[in-house]
Design an enzyme around this catalytic site. Structure first.
Site, PDB file in Angstrom:
ATOM      1  N   GLU A  85       0.867  -1.181  -0.295  1.00  0.00           N
ATOM      2  CA  GLU A  85       0.008   0.018   0.108  1.00  0.00           C
ATOM      3  C   GLU A  85       0.878   1.294  -0.106  1.00  0.00           C
ATOM      4  OE1 GLU A  85      -3.058   0.054  -0.469  1.00  0.00           O
ATOM      5  OE2 GLU A  85      -3.763  -1.780   0.102  1.00  0.00           O
ATOM      6  N   ASP A 232      -4.511  -9.630  -8.711  1.00  0.00           N
ATOM      7  CA  ASP A 232      -5.083  -8.835  -9.637  1.00  0.00           C
ATOM      8  C   ASP A 232      -3.855  -8.057 -10.218  1.00  0.00           C
ATOM      9  OD1 ASP A 232      -4.786  -7.653  -7.244  1.00  0.00           O
ATOM     10  OD2 ASP A 232      -6.604  -6.427  -7.245  1.00  0.00           O
ATOM     11  N   GLU A 326     -18.615  -6.365  -2.682  1.00  0.00           N
ATOM     12  CA  GLU A 326     -17.379  -6.846  -2.462  1.00  0.00           C
ATOM     13  C   GLU A 326     -17.198  -8.191  -3.236  1.00  0.00           C
ATOM     14  OE1 GLU A 326     -13.836  -5.114  -0.507  1.00  0.00           O
ATOM     15  OE2 GLU A 326     -14.773  -4.601  -2.342  1.00  0.00           O
ATOM     16  N   THR A 430      -1.221   1.215 -10.694  1.00  0.00           N
ATOM     17  CA  THR A 430      -2.548   0.538 -10.251  1.00  0.00           C
ATOM     18  C   THR A 430      -3.274   1.537  -9.577  1.00  0.00           C
ATOM     19  OG1 THR A 430      -3.554  -1.264  -9.277  1.00  0.00           O
ATOM     20  CG2 THR A 430      -1.715  -0.497  -8.130  1.00  0.00           C
TER      21      THR A 430
END
Length: 888
Positions: A85, A232, A326, A430
């Site tokens: 993150e 992903d 979700e 991203t």
């Protein structure tokens, strides 16, 4: 943006419901979610530097934002953060801001004072992240302390062994850009080493990667594979690393993975996780919302058709729930109801519009904006949805919402003249930060080609359109995208046409499908052949349920495909009707006859029809009888054996409600359905409640319970051994004082208690000190599995097993022990004779010698079988207790 500045700055995030900033350590911990917060002014770094300029074109505000970040961001915090993150949000934000700053400075009007301050901060942060890479594999630890690193005594991290594939594989763009901007190669080298290791550890036969990997050994911890959460952006960064860095090895790796994705995971329009070692086997029956980015990546790849299909399916789900949940099931029901304002669908919408020029995608964007304003907007910003079904909010607005969502929506509607720079000169990370493509020719210190790695030979068509598409792909065929979308308009029930009514059908109006959902039988070969013709696949799940999935392209004709869609819609509507019924807790089947005496409790699934045992505390008690025919799907041929008894029957061949009506007509006072799936057990499968047949079931007044195969065999074995077996159907297990209250207790029960002392000495000694009138608490308890909803919960009822089962709220062990008081409390009040000898009593009371001798002889004849059975039960109970401890 203004609310964030007014109410939250310099906190990491805005809390839009309470109008204050979220500062880590000052708000209640949210667990791993807070690893994304590092007291780094995340929101400022993410969108002050990019959204203000790139979207709003407010250059003066951008200049002020840069000064704020330089002044307020402190990178030397003693705090543990997520490497992943922090990289995509903070490092990416600093690099994106630097890219814009130097562009403005070159134009000569703004940022003339700028001297690379943001890049210096990015380099400092990069060095603080490098200690995480101190592993033998080169994969980074998932967390790092910004001040003390990983292994320092005060770091409070470095003990982790696992990381997700995306966490380790989503570093190359930011780290390579940092190296190219600064000329310091170490960042790009570390990110490449991590990517190389993941590539080498891919499953060679399927070319897929798992979700979680051990950072020390390289073993796959979670071996399921998909394109959603956990994996992903690994795929995204392989392709974008090729675009940004010009390294063919990244493209070759991506194409190898992409071929495997389209071969195994893609089931148009669905994208379902599979097992990396058995890629033909689905790993779950639901999808998570993060996969919504994939159509956009497919556009970058140049594979437009599947991108349109998946995007349209997702849009239909959004139209049903207003937002993308979700997670949602293959029949488009909510699996996880939250929606934290994720931007991935908006991202794919933007890229599809760029690729096709189809104004349909502008309408999609308009719907997104209207839903945000209508359902998510609150006085201080936009609040995440806690439950898309109820519209409830969560006091949360993640930094990615402003950094990505509004950026993509603005770009979707912006004309080229609205932009003061050429968007085609940049690539999106991203987190939607922009990195300039000229980095591919700057400070190249790394070899472009990994010549030691072999790549799979793929079909040449897989390499078509490998470069980004900057022009409209279908200038001469504006209907192309619409022709792909049209068959998918009816995949979600809210958007589907109304089903044909019985009256219309009888009058012959409207189309008549060859098979109606209400008539479908999973065991009927003729029905299965019709399904195949309609392009409907049937999948048998381990717990005995079946799942149906329709692929229009596999239908025999377009008309058959339409019939298949209509059939699936009917099945979804039938499932929805069943799911509206109240979810019920598990029930209990307690064997109360000799030699069990209530000691054995079997966990049973409830029914959505018939007597509600929770409102009849006494339950239903009676002897059991096996019906003929055993499936209970026609008139009972042995009603004399069933009358005033609890009927045993097998699952299958017809609806549960039909079985109940047949045994009720025969005079049964209750029913137990035993699963026909050999070996099934509540130990390994979640409990389910029996659904109705879609009709009015008020005529069914007897209680109905469901037992898995293992539990059902306990009753069947008892019948073979003892013939007369009496059970109690109730909402929960009863103690023996309740079971025998007001009843004469036979001598054989009393004598059996004496024999039981040696097998249950501890329990007997404890109970012997209690007065007879004391009612001991029941030891029976359900070991409920509390947590997330079981995978695929409810699909059985949704997709056509006639004996469809709906999920109950908890799962319980199959066998538990009821109260084991040898005194049988309450017996004295009932006038039953006292036991001949009770431990702790000073003088035994006299007994009827003849009755004692008779019952003793009866008991002796049963000693050996009972000891054997009890030994088996004790093993089961011990195993259950161990499982319960493990579960806790």
């Amino acid at each position: 943006f203004c609310s964030q500045q007014e109410h939250a700055y310099p906190a990491d995030e805005l809390m839009p419901l309470t109008c204050r900033g979220r500062v880590r350590g000052q708000e209640p911990s949210r667990g791993d979610v807070d690893d994304a917060l590092g007291k780094l002014v995340y929101t400022g770094t993410e969108h002050l530097l990019t959204v203000v300029f790139q979207v709003l074109n407010k250059t003066k505000e951008f200049e002020e934002a840069v000064k704020k970040v330089i002044k307020d961001v402190n990178l030397d915090n003693d705090i543990v953060v997520s490497v992943f993150e922090t990289n995509i949000r903070v490092l990416g934000g600093l690099l994106g801001g630097h890219s814009v700053a130097i562009m403005l400075k070159e134009k000569g009007e703004y940022m003339q004072w700028y001297n690379g301050e943001l890049l210096h901060m990015a380099k400092e942060l990069g060095y603080k992240l490098l200690p995480a890479f101190n592993t033998t594999s080169g994969l980074p630890y998932p967390r790092v302390n910004l001040k003390f690193g990983v292994r320092h005594p005060e770091a409070r991290t470095g003990t982790e062994t696992d990381t997700c594939t995306a966490c380790a594989g989503t570093l190359i763009l930011e780290f390579a850009a940092l190296s190219r901007f600064t000329g310091t190669s170490i960042f790009e080298e570390y990110a490449r080493k991590a990517l190389d290791f993941i590539w080498e550890k891919r499953q060679r036969s399927s070319n897929l990667v798992g979700v979680t990997i051990n950072i020390h050994t390289g073993d796959w911890v979670r071996k399921d594979s998909g394109v959603g959460a956990g994996i992903d952006s690994y795929y995204e960064y392989l392709l974008k690393a090729y675009v940004l860095l010009g390294d063919d090895s990244f493209l070759e790796r991506f194409n190898t993975h992409y071929d495997a994705i389209m071969r195994y995971i893609s089931q148009p329009p669905l994208l379902l996780d599979v097992h990396i070692h058995k890629p033909m086997l689905n790993a779950r029956t639901w999808m998570d919302s993060l996969l919504a980015f994939f159509p956009g990546l497919q556009v970058l790849k140049g594979d437009i058709r599947p991108a349109i299909e998946t995007h349209e399916m997702l849009y239909q789900v959004i139209k049903k729930h207003n937002f993308l949940p979700e997670a949602f099931t293959t029949d488009f029901r909510v699996h996880w109801a939250q929606h934290p304002l994720r931007p991935e669908f908006a991202e794919s919408t933007y890229f599809l519009y760029k690729a096709t020029g189809d104004p349909y995608y502008l309408e999609v964007g308009k719907t997104l904006i209207e839903n945000l304003n209508k359902y998510a907007r609150v006085p201080c910003g936009f609040a995440a949805m806690k439950d898309v079904r109820t519209g409830s909010h969560e006091d949360r607005m993640d930094s990615f919402f402003l950094a990505e969502m509004f950026k993509y929506l603005y770009l979707l509607f912006a004309d080229k003249d609205d932009m003061i720079f050429d968007i085609e000169d940049y690539i999106f990370t991203t987190e939607a930060h922009l990195l300039p493509l000229w980095l591919s020719t700057t400070n190249q210190t790394i070899s472009k080609k990994n010549t030691s790695t072999e790549y799979t030979e793929l079909d040449d068509s897989n390499f078509d359109w490998t470069c980004p598409n900057t022009q409209i792909l279908f200038p001469n065929d504006p209907m192309f995208a619409q022709s792909i979308r049209e068959p998918l308009k009816n995949v979600v029930d809210k958007s589907c046409p109304r089903g044909i009514s019985r009256a219309e059908e009888s009058l012959g109006s409207g189309p008549k499908p060859p098979l109606r959902a209400r008539d479908f039988m999973a065991s009927n070969p003729e029905h299965l052949e019709i399904l195949k013709k309609m392009g409907v696949s049937l999948i048998h799940l381990k717990d005995g349920r079946v799942q149906l999935v329709q692929h229009a392209v596999q239908a025999a004709s377009s008309l058959d495909a339409e019939d298949g869609l209509r059939f699936m819609q009917e099945m979804i509507e039938l499932s929805s009707q069943q799911q509206k019924e109240q979810q019920l807790p598990p029930r209990a089947v307690q064997i109360v006859s000799h030699p069990f005496f209530g000691r054995v409790v079997l966990t049973a699934g409830p029914a959505q029809f018939g007597m509600d045992l929770s409102k009849h505390k006494a339950g239903t008690r009676g002897f059991v009888a096996t019906i003929k025919p055993y499936n209970g799907c026609s008139e009972i041929t042995n009603p004399e054996a069933v009358k005033e008894k609890i009927a045993l029957m097998q699952r299958g061949q017809c609806m549960f409600a039909e079985k109940a009506r047949n045994i009720q007509k025969a005079g049964a006072i209750g029913g137990i359905v035993i699963d026909d799936n050999e070996g099934s057990s509540s130990d390994t499968a979640p409990l389910f409640q029996m659904a109705g047949d879609g009709k009015n079931t008020d005529d069914i007044t007897i209680p109905m319970l469901f037992l898995f195969n293992k539990e059902g065999n306990i009753i069947l074995d008892a019948i073979r051994e003892y013939e007369a077996v009496e059970v109690l159907l109730s909402d929960k297990a009863k103690d023996r004082a309740t079971i025998f209250k007001g009843k004469m207790i036979p001598n054989y029960i009393i004598d059996s208690n004496l024999e039981m002392e040696n097998m249950d000495q501890k329990s007997s000694e404890n109970d012997s000190h209690k007065p007879n009138s004391e009612e001991a608490p029941s030891e029976s308890q359900d070991a409920g599995a509390v947590g997330e909803e079981p995978e695929g919960g409810g699909e059985g009822s949704a997709v056509g097993d006639p004996d469809a089962l709906s999920p109950a709220s908890t799962a319980s062990a199959s066998v538990s022990t009821a109260d084991q008081d040898p005194q049988a409390p309450g017996a004295a009040e009932a006038g039953a004779p006292e036991p001949a000898c009770t431990p702790g009593d000073s003088q035994p009371q006299e007994q009827n010698t003849q009755a004692e001798a008779s019952s003793k002889a009866h008991w002796d004849s049963k000693v050996q079988p009972m000891e054997s059975i009890l030994a088996d039960w004790n093993e089961d109970i011990e195993a259950f207790e161990i499982m319960e401890k493990d579960e806790l």
